[in-house]
Design an enzyme around this catalytic site. Sequence first.
Site, short mmCIF file in Angstrom:
data_model
loop_
_atom_site.label_atom_id
_atom_site.label_comp_id
_atom_site.label_asym_id
_atom_site.label_seq_id
_atom_site.Cartn_x
_atom_site.Cartn_y
_atom_site.Cartn_z
N GLY A 85 0.82 -1.20 0.00
CA GLY A 85 0.00 0.00 0.00
C GLY A 85 0.85 1.25 0.00
O GLY A 85 2.07 1.21 -0.17
N GLY A 139 0.99 5.07 2.21
CA GLY A 139 0.48 5.91 3.28
C GLY A 139 0.61 7.37 2.91
O GLY A 139 1.09 7.72 1.82
N GLY A 195 4.48 7.89 2.66
CA GLY A 195 5.40 7.00 1.96
C GLY A 195 4.73 5.68 1.63
O GLY A 195 3.52 5.52 1.75
N VAL A 218 4.09 1.47 1.94
CA VAL A 218 3.87 0.52 3.02
C VAL A 218 4.21 -0.87 2.50
O VAL A 218 3.76 -1.27 1.44
CB VAL A 218 2.41 0.57 3.53
CG1 VAL A 218 2.23 -0.39 4.70
CG2 VAL A 218 2.03 1.99 3.94
N LYS A 268 6.31 1.20 7.21
CA LYS A 268 6.07 2.40 6.42
C LYS A 268 7.42 3.03 6.11
O LYS A 268 8.20 3.34 7.02
CB LYS A 268 5.19 3.38 7.17
CG LYS A 268 4.85 4.64 6.39
CD LYS A 268 4.11 5.66 7.26
CE LYS A 268 2.76 5.17 7.67
NZ LYS A 268 2.01 6.23 8.42
N ASP A 312 -7.38 12.57 11.43
CA ASP A 312 -7.62 12.03 10.09
C ASP A 312 -8.40 10.72 10.18
O ASP A 312 -8.02 9.72 9.55
CB ASP A 312 -6.30 11.84 9.35
CG ASP A 312 -6.50 11.80 7.83
OD1 ASP A 312 -7.55 12.25 7.35
OD2 ASP A 312 -5.58 11.33 7.13
#
Length: 314
Positions: free
Chosen positions: A32, A34, A37, A39, A54, A143
Site C-alpha cells: 500500500g 500511506g 510514503g 507501506v 512504512k 484524520d
Amino acid sequence: MTSSPRTRPGTRPGTRPGTPLAGRYLLLDQIGVGGMGSVWRARDLRSGELVAVKVLGAHDSAMLLRFVREQSLRIRHPHVLTPTGWAADDHRVVLGMDLVRGGTVDDLLGETGPLPASYAAALLDQLLQALAAVHAAGVVHRDVKPANLLLEPTASGAPYLRLGDFGVAVPVADVRLTRGPAVVGTDGYLAPAQEAGAAPDPRQDLYAVGVVATQLLLARPPRAGRAPMVPEGPLRRWISALVDPNPELRPPTAAVALERLRRIELPDDGPWPVVPDRLGDPPRLPRPRWPTVVIVVSLLVIGGCALATWAMLR
C-alpha cells in the site's frame, strides 16, 4: 496505512523486495501507500515475525518531524495500531508495526455497499474505544476516515477494527506543525472549526466518527463543503449529535459517545459481511547469491596464497 493492499505506486531508488533496511527489516512486497510514503510487508530480523513497515518517501523537515512524532506514539490498545519500532538507513527512515491482513473499511464498503446498522455499530464501538485511548493519551488523530480503519480477517461474526495512520496526529499541548491557514486532515471529514484552522480538539475526531457512520450506512463518501447526509434509522439521533457544527453540542468525549451508542437498540439485520485475508502468503524471495560469490572469491584467494607459498619454497 491508507490504501488498498496490492497497490503498486513508484518506490524510491533502493527500496525493492529483498532490501534489508538498517539491518532490521527485510522488505518482502509492497502492500500500500500511506500519507508519507510506501507501506511494505517485511520480516523483522530481530523477532523473525512478519510486520508492516512504512517507508518515508521524499520529505522535508516538517514531514520528517511528523514521522518522528508518529514513531514516538506508543498507545497500547487492542484497537489502536501505532508503531512498534523504527529504523534509519541512510536517506530511508522506516516505521515498523503490526501487520493487519484484512484491508480497510474503505475496501469493505467498496465490495459490500451499505453495511447493516448492527455491523456499523460494532465498527463504531471499536473505533470509539480506540479514540478514547488515543484522547486519554492527550493525542488528537485528526484524520479519522474509512481508509485509516484497518480490519483483521474474520471468517464470521464480529469485525475487528484497528485505528491506524497517525501521520498527522498531534498531542493537544504540543507545538503546531502547520503555520498560517493550512488545514490538516481529509476534506469531507473535517469539523467546521478544524476546517477553519482551529487548534486540535478531540471533538474534531468525534465529528469525523459521525461522518464515518453516515458512510458506513450509505456507502457514499462525504462531499467537501457540504453537511453530512444523516440516514434514517436507529442511529440517526446519535449521528446527528456527532456531526453538529457546534462542538459544544457534540458528546464531550469518545467514552460518552460510546456509552450512548451502546444504549441504542439495534435490529437483528444480518448477515454480517466476511472480511477476507487480502494479503495471502508472503512472496518467496530468490536466495541471495552473495554466499556463493564469497566462497568462490575465498577459494581463489586461498589458491593464490598457496601458489605464492609454493613458488617461494621452490
